[in-house]
Write a protein that holds these residues in place. Structure first.
Motif, mmCIF file in Angstrom:
data_model
loop_
_atom_site.group_PDB
_atom_site.id
_atom_site.type_symbol
_atom_site.label_atom_id
_atom_site.label_comp_id
_atom_site.label_asym_id
_atom_site.label_seq_id
_atom_site.Cartn_x
_atom_site.Cartn_y
_atom_site.Cartn_z
ATOM 1 N N ILE A 158 4.397 8.667 -6.982
ATOM 2 C CA ILE A 158 4.247 7.305 -7.496
ATOM 3 C C ILE A 158 3.740 7.329 -8.935
ATOM 4 O O ILE A 158 4.290 6.656 -9.818
ATOM 5 C CB ILE A 158 3.298 6.477 -6.603
ATOM 6 C CG1 ILE A 158 3.908 6.282 -5.218
ATOM 7 C CG2 ILE A 158 2.962 5.132 -7.255
ATOM 8 C CD1 ILE A 158 2.923 5.766 -4.174
ATOM 9 N N HIS A 159 2.692 8.099 -9.180
ATOM 10 C CA HIS A 159 2.089 8.151 -10.520
ATOM 11 C C HIS A 159 3.093 8.672 -11.549
ATOM 12 O O HIS A 159 3.220 8.107 -12.645
ATOM 13 C CB HIS A 159 0.836 9.029 -10.485
ATOM 14 C CG HIS A 159 -0.059 8.831 -11.652
ATOM 15 N ND1 HIS A 159 -0.993 7.835 -11.708
ATOM 16 C CD2 HIS A 159 -0.140 9.497 -12.831
ATOM 17 C CE1 HIS A 159 -1.641 7.898 -12.861
ATOM 18 N NE2 HIS A 159 -1.131 8.898 -13.565
ATOM 19 N N THR A 160 3.806 9.720 -11.200
ATOM 20 C CA THR A 160 4.794 10.304 -12.118
ATOM 21 C C THR A 160 5.937 9.334 -12.385
ATOM 22 O O THR A 160 6.331 9.126 -13.541
ATOM 23 C CB THR A 160 5.334 11.621 -11.534
ATOM 24 O OG1 THR A 160 4.235 12.526 -11.360
ATOM 25 C CG2 THR A 160 6.376 12.256 -12.433
ATOM 26 N N PRO A 192 -4.820 13.246 -4.448
ATOM 27 C CA PRO A 192 -5.352 13.271 -3.092
ATOM 28 C C PRO A 192 -4.266 13.218 -2.017
ATOM 29 O O PRO A 192 -4.458 13.728 -0.929
ATOM 30 C CB PRO A 192 -6.257 12.042 -3.014
ATOM 31 C CG PRO A 192 -6.019 11.248 -4.235
ATOM 32 C CD PRO A 192 -5.279 12.101 -5.209
ATOM 33 N N LEU A 193 -3.131 12.616 -2.339
ATOM 34 C CA LEU A 193 -1.992 12.544 -1.419
ATOM 35 C C LEU A 193 -0.732 12.932 -2.175
ATOM 36 O O LEU A 193 -0.554 12.540 -3.330
ATOM 37 C CB LEU A 193 -1.811 11.128 -0.875
ATOM 38 C CG LEU A 193 -2.971 10.532 -0.083
ATOM 39 C CD1 LEU A 193 -2.714 9.056 0.196
ATOM 40 C CD2 LEU A 193 -3.173 11.301 1.210
ATOM 41 N N LEU A 234 0.813 -1.222 0.000
ATOM 42 C CA LEU A 234 0.000 0.000 0.000
ATOM 43 C C LEU A 234 0.843 1.268 0.000
ATOM 44 O O LEU A 234 0.418 2.292 -0.522
ATOM 45 C CB LEU A 234 -0.958 -0.004 1.194
ATOM 46 C CG LEU A 234 -2.038 -1.076 1.154
ATOM 47 C CD1 LEU A 234 -2.863 -1.038 2.433
ATOM 48 C CD2 LEU A 234 -2.914 -0.931 -0.067
ATOM 49 N N GLU A 235 2.028 1.210 0.575
ATOM 50 C CA GLU A 235 2.920 2.375 0.569
ATOM 51 C C GLU A 235 3.241 2.812 -0.859
ATOM 52 O O GLU A 235 3.555 3.977 -1.089
ATOM 53 C CB GLU A 235 4.214 2.062 1.306
ATOM 54 C CG GLU A 235 4.059 1.927 2.796
ATOM 55 C CD GLU A 235 5.358 1.535 3.466
ATOM 56 O OE1 GLU A 235 6.420 2.103 3.135
ATOM 57 O OE2 GLU A 235 5.314 0.638 4.332
ATOM 58 N N THR A 268 -3.371 5.746 -7.896
ATOM 59 C CA THR A 268 -2.684 7.004 -7.578
ATOM 60 C C THR A 268 -3.011 8.146 -8.542
ATOM 61 O O THR A 268 -2.408 9.212 -8.452
ATOM 62 C CB THR A 268 -1.156 6.779 -7.577
ATOM 63 O OG1 THR A 268 -0.729 6.359 -8.881
ATOM 64 C CG2 THR A 268 -0.760 5.737 -6.537
ATOM 65 N N ARG A 269 -3.980 7.960 -9.431
ATOM 66 C CA ARG A 269 -4.271 8.967 -10.460
ATOM 67 C C ARG A 269 -4.795 10.263 -9.837
ATOM 68 O O ARG A 269 -5.388 10.262 -8.752
ATOM 69 C CB ARG A 269 -5.254 8.429 -11.470
ATOM 70 C CG ARG A 269 -6.662 8.277 -10.919
ATOM 71 C CD ARG A 269 -7.582 7.608 -11.943
ATOM 72 N NE ARG A 269 -8.917 7.445 -11.446
ATOM 73 C CZ ARG A 269 -9.336 6.455 -10.655
ATOM 74 N NH1 ARG A 269 -8.478 5.549 -10.256
ATOM 75 N NH2 ARG A 269 -10.578 6.385 -10.269
ATOM 76 N N PRO A 270 -4.607 11.352 -10.539
ATOM 77 C CA PRO A 270 -5.153 12.620 -10.056
ATOM 78 C C PRO A 270 -6.666 12.673 -10.259
ATOM 79 O O PRO A 270 -7.227 11.911 -11.057
ATOM 80 C CB PRO A 270 -4.450 13.662 -10.940
ATOM 81 C CG PRO A 270 -4.089 12.925 -12.184
ATOM 82 C CD PRO A 270 -3.840 11.498 -11.777
#
Length: 168
Positions: free
Chosen positions: A145-147, A138-139, A96-97, A129-131
């Motif tokens: 992570i997404h980038t 959201p975090l 989850l991290e 993790t998407r915007p």
């Protein structure tokens, strides 16, 4: 001479394949190690030039198992290599991290794979993790992570974009 730092085979607090106990151990162990590689790349980015994250064979009385190694080659610039090694050496505690669901779960020694391959693991993490619709994450960790995953896994990022109907 290259230096190899053993980073383990999965997040420290997660169950993982057990040599001599888990059916189809070699396949599941490799899958977890490659998913763990993706998780570390998501959080810390790709290794700097002259360094590589790759599965390392470890020999044991019961057989061979894999863990993830950070290999720092002779040509690596030691400043960035050292900084990256310090960032990844403690690994992570849970999937989850890294914005990931566990790719494999266990009931005693029986493993259930929830994804077919690491590409599916990456696409799942990109979805998690998407915007939002305004482009905000959201975090703050989700932005990282997404980038990082989008940059390191462009085919998976394009696949995710197609799934949600956005241009790659």
């Amino acid at each position: 001479m290259p230096i190899t730092i053993d980073l383990g085979g999965a997040p420290a607090e997660e169950d993982c394949a057990q040599l001599g106990q888990t059916a189809d151990f070699a396949r599941i162990n490799r899958f977890e190690v490659l998913a763990y590689r993706a998780a570390l790349i998501g959080l810390f980015g790709l290794p700097p030039a002259g360094c590589v994250l790759k599965p390392q064979a470890n020999h044991h009385d019961f057989g061979t198992y894999l863990t993830l190694g950070l290999v720092i080659g002779d040509e690596a610039d030691l400043g960035p290599a050292r900084a990256y090694a310090e960032a990844v050496e403690d690994g992570i505690g849970s999937w989850l991290e890294a914005g990931m669901a566990p790719p494999v779960t266990y009931d005693d020694a029986e493993a259930t794979c929830h994804k077919t391959d690491v590409a599916d693991v990456v696409v799942g993490a990109l979805a998690t993790t998407r915007p939002d619709g305004t482009g905000r994450f959201p975090l703050p960790t989700f932005a990282t992570i997404h980038t990082n995953l989008s940059a390191a896994f462009p085919a998976e990022a394009a696949r995710f974009a197609a799934l949600i109907g956005e241009p790659a």
